[in-house]
Design a protein around this motif. Structure first.
Motif, short mmCIF file in Angstrom:
data_model
loop_
_atom_site.label_atom_id
_atom_site.label_comp_id
_atom_site.label_asym_id
_atom_site.label_seq_id
_atom_site.Cartn_x
_atom_site.Cartn_y
_atom_site.Cartn_z
N GLN A 161 19.92 58.31 72.15
CA GLN A 161 21.05 58.06 71.42
C GLN A 161 22.02 59.16 71.22
O GLN A 161 21.39 60.50 71.03
CB GLN A 161 20.55 57.58 70.01
CG GLN A 161 19.84 55.96 70.21
CD GLN A 161 19.59 55.50 68.66
OE1 GLN A 161 19.45 56.20 67.71
NE2 GLN A 161 19.32 54.11 68.72
N ALA A 162 23.22 58.88 71.07
CA ALA A 162 24.15 59.89 70.69
C ALA A 162 23.81 60.17 69.22
O ALA A 162 23.63 59.26 68.25
CB ALA A 162 25.64 59.66 70.89
N PHE A 163 23.91 61.52 68.87
CA PHE A 163 23.50 62.09 67.54
C PHE A 163 24.44 61.49 66.45
O PHE A 163 25.74 62.02 66.82
CB PHE A 163 23.08 63.51 67.66
CG PHE A 163 22.71 64.12 66.37
CD1 PHE A 163 21.89 63.57 65.34
CD2 PHE A 163 23.31 65.54 65.86
CE1 PHE A 163 21.66 64.06 64.14
CE2 PHE A 163 22.99 66.24 64.76
CZ PHE A 163 22.16 65.41 63.91
N ILE A 164 24.24 61.09 65.36
CA ILE A 164 25.24 60.50 64.61
C ILE A 164 26.20 61.66 64.09
O ILE A 164 27.40 61.35 63.56
CB ILE A 164 24.88 59.54 63.45
CG1 ILE A 164 23.39 60.30 62.76
CG2 ILE A 164 24.38 58.23 64.05
CD1 ILE A 164 23.02 59.58 61.51
N LYS A 165 25.63 62.63 63.96
CA LYS A 165 26.28 64.02 63.27
C LYS A 165 27.35 64.64 64.28
O LYS A 165 27.94 65.33 63.98
CB LYS A 165 25.52 64.83 62.53
CG LYS A 165 24.78 64.41 61.11
CD LYS A 165 24.35 65.65 60.51
CE LYS A 165 23.83 64.97 59.02
NZ LYS A 165 23.23 66.43 58.36
N ASP A 166 27.15 64.44 65.42
CA ASP A 166 27.76 65.05 66.64
C ASP A 166 27.54 64.22 67.93
O ASP A 166 26.43 64.36 68.51
CB ASP A 166 27.12 66.53 66.81
CG ASP A 166 28.02 67.44 67.87
OD1 ASP A 166 28.77 66.62 68.63
OD2 ASP A 166 27.60 68.55 68.32
N ASN A 167 28.61 63.43 68.22
CA ASN A 167 28.24 62.39 69.22
C ASN A 167 28.40 63.14 70.79
O ASN A 167 28.16 62.74 71.73
CB ASN A 167 29.62 61.41 69.36
CG ASN A 167 29.24 60.42 68.19
OD1 ASN A 167 28.00 60.14 67.94
ND2 ASN A 167 30.29 59.59 67.71
N ALA A 168 28.69 64.56 70.73
CA ALA A 168 28.76 65.31 71.96
C ALA A 168 27.38 65.63 72.27
O ALA A 168 27.30 65.90 73.58
CB ALA A 168 29.70 66.35 71.87
N LYS A 169 26.39 65.45 71.45
CA LYS A 169 25.19 65.64 72.05
C LYS A 169 24.12 64.43 71.64
O LYS A 169 24.46 63.76 70.95
CB LYS A 169 24.37 66.84 71.30
CG LYS A 169 24.24 66.94 69.86
CD LYS A 169 23.91 68.50 69.54
CE LYS A 169 23.94 68.71 67.84
NZ LYS A 169 23.89 69.91 67.99
N THR A 170 23.03 64.30 72.31
CA THR A 170 22.00 63.46 72.25
C THR A 170 21.01 63.83 71.19
O THR A 170 20.89 64.90 70.94
CB THR A 170 21.17 62.91 73.27
OG1 THR A 170 20.55 63.87 74.11
CG2 THR A 170 22.34 62.43 74.33
N VAL A 171 20.05 62.94 70.64
CA VAL A 171 19.11 63.29 69.76
C VAL A 171 18.12 64.30 70.59
O VAL A 171 17.30 65.31 69.95
CB VAL A 171 18.26 62.08 69.16
CG1 VAL A 171 16.89 62.60 68.37
CG2 VAL A 171 18.94 61.40 68.40
#
Length: 199
Positions: A161-171
């Protein structure tokens, strides 16, 4: 070492969590440019993280999170190699951020490996019949389905998933950055998400 260099090293350490010598080297390699040095450290760190990713994680902690209105709760088992890292405040913060991700995005699995094969087959069949309905040819369907399955993974698997605090990176990227920061392997063992009146 001049006062300004010392300040730069301190700032870089505060912003990245990297070691003193690594920060010193990063600044020397990048003409004392903080942003470039951060990128340099990130690249080096992710390469180092990949080497550490196979190491056993027997320690860790269970992190809990209750969403604001008390309607959603998450329990997460986050593992590390040592108790020293597990007791670190930054480790708990990482756990809370992952819990918030789970609360917001409702993943079903930790990783692709956990998705049952029959679940993937079922998804493929649904996609194939949808594409057939749209009038796509068999050879087109064959090319489109892998991309759709990848998208499916990015919805149901926490690490994808795209990390909710920074969509440029995944979990997964977040975990790799944390491996680099803590200097040891970090893994997500399992999680449970609870929601009042729902799944």
């Amino acid at each position: 070492m001049s006062a300004s260099t010392t300040d730069l090293i301190k700032e870089l350490r505060d912003r990245t969590g990297a070691g003193l010598m690594d920060c010193k080297k990063a600044l020397a390699e990048n003409g004392n440019n903080i942003e470039k040095s951060m990128d340099w450290l990130r690249e080096k760190g992710i390469a180092k993280a990949a080497k550490k990713a196979g190491r056993v994680t027997k320690e860790g902690r269970v992190v809990s999170y209750i969403h604001g209105d008390g309607k959603i709760g998450v329990l997460l088992e986050l593992n590390s190699e040592t108790d020293f890292v597990a007791r670190n405040e930054a480790f708990e913060t990482l756990g809370k951020e992952i819990c918030m991700q789970i609360a917001a995005m409702s993943p079903l699995y930790v990783s692709e490996e956990q998705v049952p094969a029959d679940e993937i087959e079922k998804e493929k069949k649904v996609l194939e019949s949808q594409l057939k309905e749209e009038g796509k040819k068999p050879e087109q369907i064959e090319k489109i389905v892998p991309g759709k399955i990848k998208k499916y993974y990015s919805e149901v698997c926490l690490l994808n998933q795209a990390f909710i605090k920074d969509n440029a990176k995944t979990v997964d990227d977040l975990i790799k950055e944390s491996i680099s920061k803590f200097g040891e392997n970090i893994t997500i063992a399992r999680f449970s998400r609870y929601q009042v009146g729902g799944l």
